[in-house]
Design a protein around this motif. Structure first.
Motif, PDB file in Angstrom:
ATOM      1  N   ALA A 202       0.841  -1.209   0.000  1.00 28.50           N
ATOM      2  CA  ALA A 202       0.000   0.000   0.000  1.00 28.50           C
ATOM      3  C   ALA A 202       0.874   1.257   0.000  1.00 28.50           C
ATOM      4  O   ALA A 202       0.558   2.261  -0.652  1.00 28.50           O
ATOM      5  CB  ALA A 202      -0.930  -0.016   1.220  1.00 28.50           C
ATOM      6  N   ILE A 203       1.983   1.206   0.730  1.00 29.50           N
ATOM      7  CA  ILE A 203       2.919   2.339   0.733  1.00 29.50           C
ATOM      8  C   ILE A 203       3.420   2.597  -0.685  1.00 29.50           C
ATOM      9  O   ILE A 203       3.443   3.735  -1.166  1.00 29.50           O
ATOM     10  CB  ILE A 203       4.101   2.069   1.696  1.00 29.50           C
TER      11      ILE A 203
ATOM     12  N   LEU B 200       2.077  10.322   4.185  1.00 26.08           N
ATOM     13  CA  LEU B 200       1.929   8.903   3.883  1.00 26.08           C
ATOM     14  C   LEU B 200       1.009   8.226   4.896  1.00 26.08           C
ATOM     15  O   LEU B 200       0.107   7.459   4.525  1.00 26.08           O
ATOM     16  CB  LEU B 200       3.322   8.257   3.882  1.00 26.08           C
ATOM     17  N   CYS B 201       1.189   8.532   6.169  1.00 25.87           N
ATOM     18  CA  CYS B 201       0.339   7.930   7.209  1.00 25.87           C
ATOM     19  C   CYS B 201      -1.115   8.365   7.037  1.00 25.87           C
ATOM     20  O   CYS B 201      -2.034   7.569   7.232  1.00 25.87           O
ATOM     21  CB  CYS B 201       0.849   8.312   8.600  1.00 25.87           C
ATOM     22  N   ALA B 202      -1.323   9.632   6.661  1.00 26.85           N
ATOM     23  CA  ALA B 202      -2.687  10.129   6.455  1.00 26.85           C
ATOM     24  C   ALA B 202      -3.355   9.376   5.310  1.00 26.85           C
ATOM     25  O   ALA B 202      -4.514   8.971   5.394  1.00 26.85           O
ATOM     26  CB  ALA B 202      -2.656  11.628   6.165  1.00 26.85           C
TER      27      ALA B 202
ATOM     28  N   ILE C  42       5.150   2.580  10.360  1.00 28.86           N
ATOM     29  CA  ILE C  42       5.263   2.931   8.936  1.00 28.86           C
ATOM     30  C   ILE C  42       6.708   3.283   8.603  1.00 28.86           C
ATOM     31  O   ILE C  42       7.237   2.932   7.542  1.00 28.86           O
ATOM     32  CB  ILE C  42       4.307   4.088   8.583  1.00 28.86           C
ATOM     33  N   SER C  43       7.352   3.966   9.539  1.00 34.43           N
ATOM     34  CA  SER C  43       8.752   4.323   9.348  1.00 34.43           C
ATOM     35  C   SER C  43       9.613   3.071   9.176  1.00 34.43           C
ATOM     36  O   SER C  43      10.515   3.025   8.336  1.00 34.43           O
ATOM     37  CB  SER C  43       9.195   5.138  10.569  1.00 34.43           C
TER      38      SER C  43
ATOM     39  N   ILE D 193      -5.376   1.624   7.055  1.00 34.37           N
ATOM     40  CA  ILE D 193      -4.195   1.154   7.787  1.00 34.37           C
ATOM     41  C   ILE D 193      -3.874   2.175   8.880  1.00 34.37           C
ATOM     42  O   ILE D 193      -3.422   3.280   8.587  1.00 34.37           O
ATOM     43  CB  ILE D 193      -2.988   0.989   6.838  1.00 34.37           C
ATOM     44  N   GLY D 194      -4.144   1.813  10.123  1.00 33.92           N
ATOM     45  CA  GLY D 194      -3.962   2.760  11.227  1.00 33.92           C
ATOM     46  C   GLY D 194      -2.688   2.517  12.008  1.00 33.92           C
ATOM     47  O   GLY D 194      -2.619   2.824  13.193  1.00 33.92           O
ATOM     48  N   SER D 195      -1.661   1.996  11.330  1.00 33.97           N
ATOM     49  CA  SER D 195      -0.416   1.704  12.046  1.00 33.97           C
ATOM     50  C   SER D 195       0.225   2.998  12.551  1.00 33.97           C
ATOM     51  O   SER D 195      -0.009   4.070  12.002  1.00 33.97           O
ATOM     52  CB  SER D 195       0.572   1.021  11.110  1.00 33.97           C
TER      53      SER D 195
END
Lengths: 94, 130
Positions: A16-17, A32-34, A49-50, A42-44
């Motif tokens: 997905a990233i 990216l997280c948003a 994510i990093s 994806i609520g990681s």
């Protein structure tokens, strides 16, 4: 390199990233997280994510660059060429 | 019941920051009380002059630098302001030479963008979608 590439691709969050970075290059971790949370559910954590980004970078699929105080991430799909070369796609002749 | 009446961003040069937050972002000065080397310096929205204030707080404390650096590197804003029309505001600020680390992004119930205030802070602009 093979191992790192296939390991990087084996995780749905990392795929997905890549989807998001291919669609829009030059994203901060925040953006990216948003995108991952609103468009992929994806609520990681940002830390998680990093870490995914580090794995992708290790496989050469993501590059990060610093511009001044900010860090931006871009996708690099060139390692995927090795897959198509190893297992060429033969078009059906009908 | 407590109310939120103020929040703050850490800035190096208060007067330069005041110029950016008023001339560029469009707030207006609310309070300026000299306190020795620095001042108690706040701005408010022109549309809501009695509303919550933004304190332009001196950033001399040694912990502030690493804190701001780490947040900025990852693109994380330290304050968030509401606007009526994000696309128009983005256009207006680009015209004034403001740098965005995140262009407007439609997240469904909100649209948001992130800009560099040039004082080490990232600022989020949000448009709430009806």
């Amino acid at each position: 390199m093979d191992e790192e590439l296939f390991k990087a691709l084996a995780d749905p969050t990392r795929r997905a990233i890549l989807d998001e970075l291919v669609e829009h290059s030059g994203q901060t971790l925040f953006e990216l997280c948003a995108r991952l949370s609103t468009r992929h559910g994806i609520g990681s954590s940002r830390q998680a994510i990093s870490q995914h980004l580090e794995v992708l970078e290790g496989a050469g699929l993501v590059r990060s660059r610093r511009e001044g105080r900010f860090k931006f991430h871009d996708a690099d799909t060139s390692p995927l060429r090795a897959i198509a070369e190893r297992w060429p796609v033969i078009d059906d002749e009908r | 019941m407590p109310r939120i009446y103020i929040t703050s961003v850490f800035v190096g040069d208060q007067q330069k920051a005041l110029a950016f937050y008023t001339d560029v972002l469009g707030f207006q000065k609310k309070m300026e009380i000299p306190l020795g080397e620095h001042a108690w310096l706040t701005v408010v929205s022109k549309e809501d002059p009695d509303g919550p204030q933004l304190l332009l707080e001196p950033d001399q404390h040694p912990a502030v630098g690493p804190y701001k650096e780490a947040l900025a590197a990852d693109g994380i804003p330290c304050a968030s302001f509401a606007v009526d029309d994000l696309a128009a505001e983005h256009e207006r600020l680009l015209g004034l030479g403001v740098r965005f680390t995140q262009d407007p992004l439609d997240m469904g119930t909100v649209k948001m963008a992130v800009l560099d205030d040039t004082f080490g802070n990232l600022i989020q602009l949000v448009e709430l979608v009806e």
